[in-house]
Design a protein around this motif. Structure first.
Motif, PDB file in Angstrom:
ATOM      1  N   LYS A  79     154.046  80.881  38.669  1.00  0.00           N
ATOM      2  CA  LYS A  79     154.518  80.798  37.298  1.00  0.00           C
ATOM      3  C   LYS A  79     153.334  80.934  36.351  1.00  0.00           C
ATOM      4  O   LYS A  79     152.396  80.151  36.386  1.00  0.00           O
ATOM      5  CB  LYS A  79     155.221  79.456  37.062  1.00  0.00           C
ATOM      6  N   HIS A  80     153.368  81.985  35.542  1.00  0.00           N
ATOM      7  CA  HIS A  80     152.289  82.242  34.600  1.00  0.00           C
ATOM      8  C   HIS A  80     152.475  81.393  33.345  1.00  0.00           C
ATOM      9  O   HIS A  80     153.568  80.950  33.022  1.00  0.00           O
ATOM     10  CB  HIS A  80     152.265  83.728  34.222  1.00  0.00           C
ATOM     11  N   GLY A  81     151.396  81.176  32.637  1.00  0.00           N
ATOM     12  CA  GLY A  81     151.478  80.415  31.403  1.00  0.00           C
ATOM     13  C   GLY A  81     152.342  81.106  30.372  1.00  0.00           C
ATOM     14  O   GLY A  81     152.516  82.313  30.391  1.00  0.00           O
ATOM     15  N   GLY A  82     152.922  80.333  29.472  1.00  0.00           N
ATOM     16  CA  GLY A  82     153.857  80.878  28.502  1.00  0.00           C
ATOM     17  C   GLY A  82     153.175  81.415  27.255  1.00  0.00           C
ATOM     18  O   GLY A  82     152.013  81.130  26.981  1.00  0.00           O
ATOM     19  N   GLU A  83     153.928  82.200  26.503  1.00  0.00           N
ATOM     20  CA  GLU A  83     153.481  82.751  25.230  1.00  0.00           C
ATOM     21  C   GLU A  83     154.446  82.307  24.136  1.00  0.00           C
ATOM     22  O   GLU A  83     155.667  82.315  24.332  1.00  0.00           O
ATOM     23  CB  GLU A  83     153.457  84.281  25.281  1.00  0.00           C
ATOM     24  N   VAL A  84     153.916  81.916  22.998  1.00  0.00           N
ATOM     25  CA  VAL A  84     154.756  81.478  21.887  1.00  0.00           C
ATOM     26  C   VAL A  84     154.828  82.571  20.832  1.00  0.00           C
ATOM     27  O   VAL A  84     153.966  83.452  20.759  1.00  0.00           O
ATOM     28  CB  VAL A  84     154.221  80.174  21.257  1.00  0.00           C
TER      29      VAL A  84
END
Length: 405
Positions: free
Chosen positions: A148-153
């Motif tokens: 799971k890759h880090g999220g983007e806002v």
């Protein structure tokens, strides 16, 4: 979310109004963040070379935006559906569905309130996350291993107006995507692809059906059928099913893409009467060569929550959407699965916007209406994977996904 930024041309001038509100998380925690933003605004408005706070590569962000940002519902929705029969004159499964929709309209605010809405806008915030799974023999042997890759806002602004007019602007990390419909054609514009139109008649934006437009939701499920009772996230619900007819699927297909099926399911709470879960899935086949084809199955599930009354109309203010992209190859080593997620929240909603004219929904001047595929963006050239097979599959052109969107 920031809606203004300083006037860089005139020190004591009025602040500049941003086209799309920007969440605070997008700005780096430095003292010169406005200098970064000034550079961003003066460059290409569709893509910025300035990196804010980004944990994903460009390819992952492109995949997220290509799939989640502006997907469309599988079929046109009549703005004013006509009812030639009463509820009791329909087959039992259709009668049940119409009764549930009547209850939904009442729970959403009632016919009078919903009919009084001519236009609306919504400002919201999103966080997108990509998860990737292994392929081939490991996949077939149920040894799936995901990362799971880090999220983007990011932030978005949605405008809509009767009949069939809507426009979306969404910014995530360094990317901006525009999409809209002028009632005759639905289109999309991304930093990595020219403006292009969807195949077939214009369709509504799926994001509007995530609790933002009750009248659109009611019109969509008017001709659905009741398929039973389900429990979703601990909530007892009535389940309604709607399938795109063969004529609609054929209009969206092309010479090398066959859309086999597209289904929408809505889950309406037995307690509140409101829509709390939305699923749409489609299956299609892409011809790679004369004797080779690949089947893609895409499923989007949205949990819809936090309803609040705005001028007497219940509007959902938050939710989560999960997307599963499953590729079937002729052999198991060509199978693959990717999961994407979006968490969204609504910051502001208003109705009957004065001055919102047809000019606000005109498509880009460079739009290509003759494109053979709908929104034919290429899934990024390379999405990091634990296996070489996945790297090979990542480069495949997933017209399937974009043809739906």
């Amino acid at each position: 979310m920031r809606t203004l930024c300083p006037n860089f041309d005139r020190e004591y001038g009025l602040d500049t109004v941003l086209e799309v509100p920007i969440p605070e998380e997008m700005f780096p925690p430095t003292n010169n963040k406005w200098t970064h933003f000034k550079s961003w605004l003066k460059l290409n408005p569709l893509r910025s070379p300035i990196t804010f706070s980004s944990s994903l590569g460009n390819s992952q962000i492109q995949l997220l935006l290509g799939v989640i940002a502006a997907p469309l519902i599988p079929l046109p929705i009549p703005s004013d559906p006509k009812h030639s029969k009463s509820v009791v004159e329909h087959p039992i499964d259709s009668s049940m569905a119409k009764y549930i929709i009547h209850q939904y309209i009442a729970a959403a605010g009632g016919d009078h309130a919903l009919n009084s809405i001519d236009s609306m806008y919504a400002i919201g915030k999103v966080k997108m996350v990509a998860s990737e799974f292994t392929v081939g023999m490991e996949f077939s042997g149920n040894k799936q291993k995901g990362k799971k890759h880090g999220g983007e806002v990011g932030g978005f602004v949605l405008w809509s107006k009767k009949p069939d007019l809507w426009c979306l602007e969404l910014v995530v990390s360094c990317f901006k995507i525009n999409a809209g419909s002028d009632g005759k054609v639905a289109w999309r514009q991304t930093p990595w692809h020219s403006s292009h139109a969807s195949r077939g008649p214009p369709r509504p934006l799926r994001r509007s059906l995530q609790g933002l437009d009750p009248r659109l939701i009611a019109n969509l499920f008017t001709n659905s059928i009741f398929i039973g009772e389900r429990t979703v996230n601990g909530e007892d619900c009535f389940a309604l099913n709607l399938q795109a007819d063969p004529t609609t699927l054929e209009a969206r297909s092309s010479s090398n893409i066959e859309i086999i099926q597209h289904t929408v399911e809505g889950y309406f709470s037995q307690r509140s009467g409101l829509l709390v879960h939305l699923i749409d899935s489609y299956l299609l086949k892409i011809k790679h060569s004369k004797n080779d084809s690949i089947v893609w199955e895409t499923t989007m599930e949205s949990t819809i929550q936090d309803y609040r009354p705005i001028d007497g109309i219940n509007i959902a203010h938050s939710g989560k959407t999960s997307v599963s992209l499953f590729r079937f190859g002729e052999t198991t080593d060509k199978h693959s699965r990717t999961r994407l997620e979006e968490v969204w929240s609504i910051e502001e909603v208003d109705f009957n916007i004065k001055g919102l004219t047809m000019d606000c929904f005109l498509p880009p001047s460079d739009i290509n209406k003759e494109d053979d595929s709908s929104f034919p963006a290429t899934v990024p050239k390379r999405i990091k994977s634990a296996t070489k097979a996945r790297n090979k599959l990542s480069k495949t052109k997933v017209v399937a996904v974009d043809d739906y969107l």
